[in-house]
Scaffold this motif. Structure first.
Motif, PDB file in Angstrom:
ATOM      1  N   ARG A  77       0.832  -1.195   0.000  1.00 10.94           N
ATOM      2  CA  ARG A  77       0.000   0.000   0.000  1.00 10.94           C
ATOM      3  C   ARG A  77       0.872   1.253   0.000  1.00 10.94           C
ATOM      4  O   ARG A  77       2.079   1.187  -0.204  1.00 10.94           O
ATOM      5  CB  ARG A  77      -0.903  -0.023   1.237  1.00 10.94           C
ATOM      6  N   CYS A  78       0.252   2.377   0.238  1.00  9.67           N
ATOM      7  CA  CYS A  78       0.966   3.649   0.325  1.00  9.67           C
ATOM      8  C   CYS A  78       1.658   3.713   1.676  1.00  9.67           C
ATOM      9  O   CYS A  78       1.002   3.890   2.708  1.00  9.67           O
ATOM     10  CB  CYS A  78      -0.021   4.802   0.166  1.00  9.67           C
ATOM     11  N   ASP A  79       2.974   3.557   1.682  1.00 12.25           N
ATOM     12  CA  ASP A  79       3.748   3.451   2.923  1.00 12.25           C
ATOM     13  C   ASP A  79       4.211   4.829   3.372  1.00 12.25           C
ATOM     14  O   ASP A  79       5.029   5.473   2.711  1.00 12.25           O
ATOM     15  CB  ASP A  79       4.945   2.524   2.699  1.00 12.25           C
ATOM     16  N   LEU A  80       3.699   5.268   4.524  1.00 11.33           N
ATOM     17  CA  LEU A  80       4.050   6.579   5.077  1.00 11.33           C
ATOM     18  C   LEU A  80       4.967   6.465   6.286  1.00 11.33           C
ATOM     19  O   LEU A  80       5.254   7.472   6.930  1.00 11.33           O
ATOM     20  CB  LEU A  80       2.775   7.339   5.459  1.00 11.33           C
ATOM     21  N   SER A  81       5.428   5.251   6.596  1.00 13.50           N
ATOM     22  CA  SER A  81       6.280   5.085   7.761  1.00 13.50           C
ATOM     23  C   SER A  81       7.588   5.837   7.562  1.00 13.50           C
ATOM     24  O   SER A  81       8.178   5.823   6.477  1.00 13.50           O
ATOM     25  CB  SER A  81       6.560   3.607   8.011  1.00 13.50           C
ATOM     26  N   GLY A 109       0.953   4.430   8.234  1.00 10.96           N
ATOM     27  CA  GLY A 109       2.245   4.600   8.871  1.00 10.96           C
ATOM     28  C   GLY A 109       2.552   6.034   9.239  1.00 10.96           C
ATOM     29  O   GLY A 109       3.659   6.335   9.678  1.00 10.96           O
ATOM     30  N   TRP A 110       1.557   6.945   9.090  1.00 12.35           N
ATOM     31  CA  TRP A 110       1.839   8.358   9.388  1.00 12.35           C
ATOM     32  C   TRP A 110       2.004   8.598  10.880  1.00 12.35           C
ATOM     33  O   TRP A 110       1.393   7.949  11.720  1.00 12.35           O
ATOM     34  CB  TRP A 110       0.761   9.273   8.806  1.00 12.35           C
ATOM     35  N   ASP A 111       2.878   9.538  11.190  1.00 17.46           N
ATOM     36  CA  ASP A 111       3.233   9.888  12.563  1.00 17.46           C
ATOM     37  C   ASP A 111       2.161  10.803  13.150  1.00 17.46           C
ATOM     38  O   ASP A 111       1.969  11.925  12.661  1.00 17.46           O
ATOM     39  CB  ASP A 111       4.597  10.586  12.560  1.00 17.46           C
ATOM     40  N   PRO A 112       1.444  10.374  14.208  1.00 26.77           N
ATOM     41  CA  PRO A 112       0.379  11.217  14.770  1.00 26.77           C
ATOM     42  C   PRO A 112       0.870  12.550  15.311  1.00 26.77           C
ATOM     43  O   PRO A 112       0.093  13.507  15.385  1.00 26.77           O
ATOM     44  CB  PRO A 112      -0.182  10.341  15.899  1.00 26.77           C
ATOM     45  N   THR A 113       2.147  12.639  15.699  1.00 28.62           N
ATOM     46  CA  THR A 113       2.644  13.899  16.273  1.00 28.62           C
ATOM     47  C   THR A 113       2.774  14.998  15.228  1.00 28.62           C
ATOM     48  O   THR A 113       2.972  16.167  15.585  1.00 28.62           O
ATOM     49  CB  THR A 113       4.003  13.693  16.963  1.00 28.62           C
ATOM     50  N   LEU A 114       2.662  14.650  13.945  1.00 26.86           N
ATOM     51  CA  LEU A 114       2.737  15.673  12.897  1.00 26.86           C
ATOM     52  C   LEU A 114       1.405  16.379  12.682  1.00 26.86           C
ATOM     53  O   LEU A 114       1.345  17.357  11.937  1.00 26.86           O
ATOM     54  CB  LEU A 114       3.192  15.031  11.581  1.00 26.86           C
ATOM     55  N   PHE A 115       0.351  15.898  13.325  1.00 29.64           N
ATOM     56  CA  PHE A 115      -0.979  16.461  13.162  1.00 29.64           C
ATOM     57  C   PHE A 115      -1.496  16.985  14.497  1.00 29.64           C
ATOM     58  O   PHE A 115      -0.968  16.644  15.566  1.00 29.64           O
ATOM     59  CB  PHE A 115      -1.935  15.393  12.614  1.00 29.64           C
ATOM     60  N   PRO A 116      -2.570  17.792  14.477  1.00 31.13           N
ATOM     61  CA  PRO A 116      -3.179  18.230  15.742  1.00 31.13           C
ATOM     62  C   PRO A 116      -3.689  17.040  16.550  1.00 31.13           C
ATOM     63  O   PRO A 116      -3.842  15.924  16.023  1.00 31.13           O
ATOM     64  CB  PRO A 116      -4.344  19.117  15.277  1.00 31.13           C
ATOM     65  N   ALA A 117      -3.976  17.273  17.822  1.00 33.23           N
ATOM     66  CA  ALA A 117      -4.458  16.198  18.688  1.00 33.23           C
ATOM     67  C   ALA A 117      -5.746  15.582  18.176  1.00 33.23           C
ATOM     68  O   ALA A 117      -6.025  14.403  18.429  1.00 33.23           O
ATOM     69  CB  ALA A 117      -4.651  16.723  20.105  1.00 33.23           C
ATOM     70  N   THR A 118      -6.535  16.360  17.441  1.00 33.39           N
ATOM     71  CA  THR A 118      -7.788  15.845  16.881  1.00 33.39           C
ATOM     72  C   THR A 118      -7.570  15.046  15.607  1.00 33.39           C
ATOM     73  O   THR A 118      -8.508  14.480  15.057  1.00 33.39           O
ATOM     74  CB  THR A 118      -8.755  16.997  16.580  1.00 33.39           C
ATOM     75  N   ARG A 132     -10.989   9.622  -5.751  1.00 35.73           N
ATOM     76  CA  ARG A 132     -11.486   8.320  -5.278  1.00 35.73           C
ATOM     77  C   ARG A 132     -11.312   8.250  -3.772  1.00 35.73           C
ATOM     78  O   ARG A 132     -10.610   9.070  -3.164  1.00 35.73           O
ATOM     79  CB  ARG A 132     -10.756   7.171  -5.964  1.00 35.73           C
ATOM     80  N   PRO A 133     -11.918   7.253  -3.141  1.00 35.09           N
ATOM     81  CA  PRO A 133     -11.794   7.138  -1.682  1.00 35.09           C
ATOM     82  C   PRO A 133     -10.355   6.834  -1.266  1.00 35.09           C
ATOM     83  O   PRO A 133      -9.616   6.144  -1.980  1.00 35.09           O
ATOM     84  CB  PRO A 133     -12.729   5.981  -1.337  1.00 35.09           C
ATOM     85  N   ALA A 134      -9.982   7.331  -0.093  1.00 32.80           N
ATOM     86  CA  ALA A 134      -8.654   7.070   0.465  1.00 32.80           C
ATOM     87  C   ALA A 134      -8.779   6.835   1.967  1.00 32.80           C
ATOM     88  O   ALA A 134      -9.546   7.532   2.653  1.00 32.80           O
ATOM     89  CB  ALA A 134      -7.715   8.241   0.196  1.00 32.80           C
ATOM     90  N   LEU A 135      -8.031   5.857   2.456  1.00 37.99           N
ATOM     91  CA  LEU A 135      -7.998   5.546   3.893  1.00 37.99           C
ATOM     92  C   LEU A 135      -6.560   5.189   4.260  1.00 37.99           C
ATOM     93  O   LEU A 135      -5.991   4.231   3.736  1.00 37.99           O
ATOM     94  CB  LEU A 135      -8.920   4.375   4.235  1.00 37.99           C
ATOM     95  N   LEU A 136      -5.983   5.956   5.189  1.00 31.24           N
ATOM     96  CA  LEU A 136      -4.586   5.794   5.582  1.00 31.24           C
ATOM     97  C   LEU A 136      -4.508   5.622   7.091  1.00 31.24           C
ATOM     98  O   LEU A 136      -4.913   6.521   7.847  1.00 31.24           O
ATOM     99  CB  LEU A 136      -3.765   7.017   5.152  1.00 31.24           C
ATOM    100  N   HIS A 142      -4.068   2.309  15.220  1.00 25.51           N
ATOM    101  CA  HIS A 142      -5.229   2.496  16.089  1.00 25.51           C
ATOM    102  C   HIS A 142      -6.103   3.664  15.628  1.00 25.51           C
ATOM    103  O   HIS A 142      -7.103   3.974  16.257  1.00 25.51           O
ATOM    104  CB  HIS A 142      -4.788   2.745  17.535  1.00 25.51           C
ATOM    105  N   GLY A 143      -5.694   4.309  14.555  1.00 20.30           N
ATOM    106  CA  GLY A 143      -6.464   5.410  14.017  1.00 20.30           C
ATOM    107  C   GLY A 143      -6.301   5.484  12.515  1.00 20.30           C
ATOM    108  O   GLY A 143      -5.340   4.939  11.950  1.00 20.30           O
ATOM    109  N   ALA A 144      -7.238   6.145  11.830  1.00 23.02           N
ATOM    110  CA  ALA A 144      -7.185   6.228  10.372  1.00 23.02           C
ATOM    111  C   ALA A 144      -7.566   7.625   9.918  1.00 23.02           C
ATOM    112  O   ALA A 144      -8.258   8.378  10.618  1.00 23.02           O
ATOM    113  CB  ALA A 144      -8.122   5.198   9.747  1.00 23.02           C
ATOM    114  N   TRP A 145      -7.106   7.940   8.718  1.00 21.80           N
ATOM    115  CA  TRP A 145      -7.335   9.232   8.066  1.00 21.80           C
ATOM    116  C   TRP A 145      -8.104   8.956   6.784  1.00 21.80           C
ATOM    117  O   TRP A 145      -7.624   8.256   5.893  1.00 21.80           O
ATOM    118  CB  TRP A 145      -5.979   9.852   7.794  1.00 21.80           C
TER     119      TRP A 145
END
Length: 537
Positions: A77-81, A109-118, A132-136, A142-145
């Motif tokens: 998949r789209c690897d953001l690690s 694989g995205w780092d949650p600290t790069l985004f706001p707490a929400t 098209r739809p996207a889910l990362l 434990h969370g998705a975008w």
């Protein structure tokens, strides 16, 4: 008959450095440990020889909690690690979407600290994937975008209630903002196209070789069951085993579905018993069930005894105490161990209360364990040993990383800093310890985890303030947990360098006992032996 002699070694086994420098192996079994002369006499002529060059030889490391299947899916998949900025995330997503004809853009694989707490927003992802739809998924899985197209495909709007085991982050008008926590991910993930089993199998095989190169000779795939956009990886493992291509001793834990009710316990236990029987016959021991009781602290979904700072929320509990106290005894009575995900102190207590309802004779027949155990109430520490529950630690987390500073301590309070990952307290209280990585959430390299367990500092940060210095483990204790402790937990038959034991071994490039603890993370594995054969990974 195959024969191997490993010489010029510092031999570590049974929690200490042994008075020996040579190991003899015949047909996959250790037959002698001692001096070069005594071992050669026992093995005889014609043996292959491996010079350890003064390096530490340990029983093979065993990762008691890893997700090779998730890693295999991430690679497809789209690897953001590892992306260190929003610009890098944006560039990777755009590039992947431009090259992919798939109807969905999926990855993570995205780092949650790069985004706001929400969390990240759908409008941000809309600009990257507008067609098209996207889910990362995030790095913790434990969370998705989700972008707007994915939210619409799932029918999520302001009227959609939060699921019992998750949370939909919302904007000021109550509309889904694009961040989905825990069980809310499944509202969108259930729509994802299924991957080809052969593709997943190839990924698992590739990653298993990475583990072998790191000295890991056995592991537990920590969730065999569909959840969060991932399929059940059982078929991929069985395909590898049928073709004889999987090296290393893999085991699995059968996923307990989040919608299990009291009325469904007996049916699930019967299912787990049958799955375990079938898998074992194919070479994949799976006499373990994986029960996920809560989420993670950083998103306020871990289940705590006291409220999170600035709120009256104690997080999420995915199963009622009544169900836990019914399910755990039923599984243990059927010979199925339970591998519990418990991050918060309330989740840990619920699990221990469940094990307390298991008759001692049933507990003694299986190997129950609690993984992650980020927070444990002091009153519950001694219960691990009393209830014969192994503490399955992920030691790489037990230091003050950016995530700890920016996302963990702000929601539980700085005063709880020294209450995180109380491995030392568990050891002093007599708890059995095992270790794992939770890869791809953190490094699978055991020497990185051992370094943190001993120093309570991030690797390469010798001057950092230790996280709960009183909870540090000695090097011998940490190594014993990552080898013998995990091997015993998973029933792999190795775990010690002694005559009669399986010859699963790891050879390091140095003796870390002879150097300062600040350099443990620099240790590298240089050879791995599985069933007496040097692995060409």
């Amino acid at each position: 008959m195959s024969a191997l002699i490993i010489g010029n070694a510092v031999v570590f086994s049974d929690g200490r450095v042994q008075d020996a420098d040579t190991i003899g192996i015949l047909d996959g079994t250790i037959v002698a440990v001692g001096t070069a002369a005594s071992v050669r006499d026992a093995v005889g002529r014609g043996a292959d020889e491996l010079d350890a060059r003064g390096g530490l030889v340990t029983p093979g490391f065993v990762d008691a909690h890893v997700h090779l299947g998730v890693g295999a899916m991430d690679a497809l998949r789209c690897d953001l690690s590892g992306a260190a900025s929003l610009d890098e995330i944006d560039a990777r997503v755009r590039a992947f979407a431009a090259d992919s004809p798939a109807p969905w853009i999926v990855g993570g694989g995205w780092d949650p600290t790069l985004f706001p707490a929400t969390g990240p927003s759908a409008t941000h992802l809309d600009a990257l994937v507008p067609d098209r739809p996207a889910l990362l998924l995030d790095a913790d899985h434990h969370g998705a975008w989700a972008n707007s197209a994915a939210l619409a495909a799932a029918g999520l709007d302001a009227s959609t209630p939060d699921p019992a085991d998750g949370r939909i982050e919302r904007d000021a008008d109550g509309r889904p903002s694009g961040a989905l926590r825990e069980g809310a991910m499944q509202l969108v993930a259930r729509l994802l196209p299924a991957p080809a089993t052969a593709d997943v199998a190839r990924g698992i095989l590739h990653l298993s070789r990475d583990l072998l190169r790191a000295g890991i000779t056995g592991w537990q795939e920590a969730a065999l069951g569909a959840y969060g956009g991932f399929p059940d990886f059982t078929d991929a493992y069985l395909e590898l085993l049928r073709h004889g291509t999987l090296v290393g001793r893999a085991t699995g834990a059968i996923w307990v579905p989040r919608d299990l009710t009291l009325d469904g316990v007996d049916a699930f236990v019967a299912h787990a018993v049958e799955r375990s029987r079938v898998n074992a016959a194919e070479g994949l021991p799976s006499a373990t069930a994986k029960l996920m009781l809560d989420g993670i602290v950083e998103t306020r979904t871990a289940h705590l005894l006291e409220p999170y700072g600035g709120s009256d929320s104690r997080g999420l509990s995915y199963f009622s105490p009544a169900l836990v106290q019914r399910l755990l005894p039923a599984l243990n009575a059927a010979g199925i161990a339970v591998h519990v995900h418990a991050i918060g102190d309330a989740a840990v207590r619920d699990a221990l209360d469940g094990f307390a309802h298991v008759p001692a004779v049933d507990r003694a027949r299986v190997r129950n364990h609690l993984a992650h155990i980020q927070l444990i109430h002091p009153d519950d520490v001694a219960r691990f040993a009393a209830l014969q529950v192994t503490a399955n630690a992920q030691p790489f987390w037990a230091c003050a990383t950016a995530l700890t500073r920016q996302a963990t301590l702000p929601v539980i309070g700085e005063h709880r800093r020294d209450e995180l990952y109380v491995f030392g307290s568990l050891h002093r209280a007599g708890a059995a310890l095992a270790m794992g990585s939770d890869w791809p959430v953190s490094s699978y390299d055991p020497w990185q985890g051992v370094h943190v367990a001993v120093t309570r500092r991030p690797p390469s940060e010798p001057d950092a303030d230790p996280l709960g210095a009183g909870e540090a483990l000695g090097l011998a204790t940490a190594l014993d947990a990552y080898t013998r402790g995990s091997s015993d937990l998973l029933g792999l038959g190795g775990g010690a360098i002694a005559p009669g034991r399986a010859a699963d071994l790891a050879v390091a490039d140095r003796d870390p006992f002879a150097a300062p603890a600040s350099g443990i993370h620099e240790t590298r594995n240089v050879a791995t032996i599985v069933a007496g054969a040097v692995v060409d990974a």
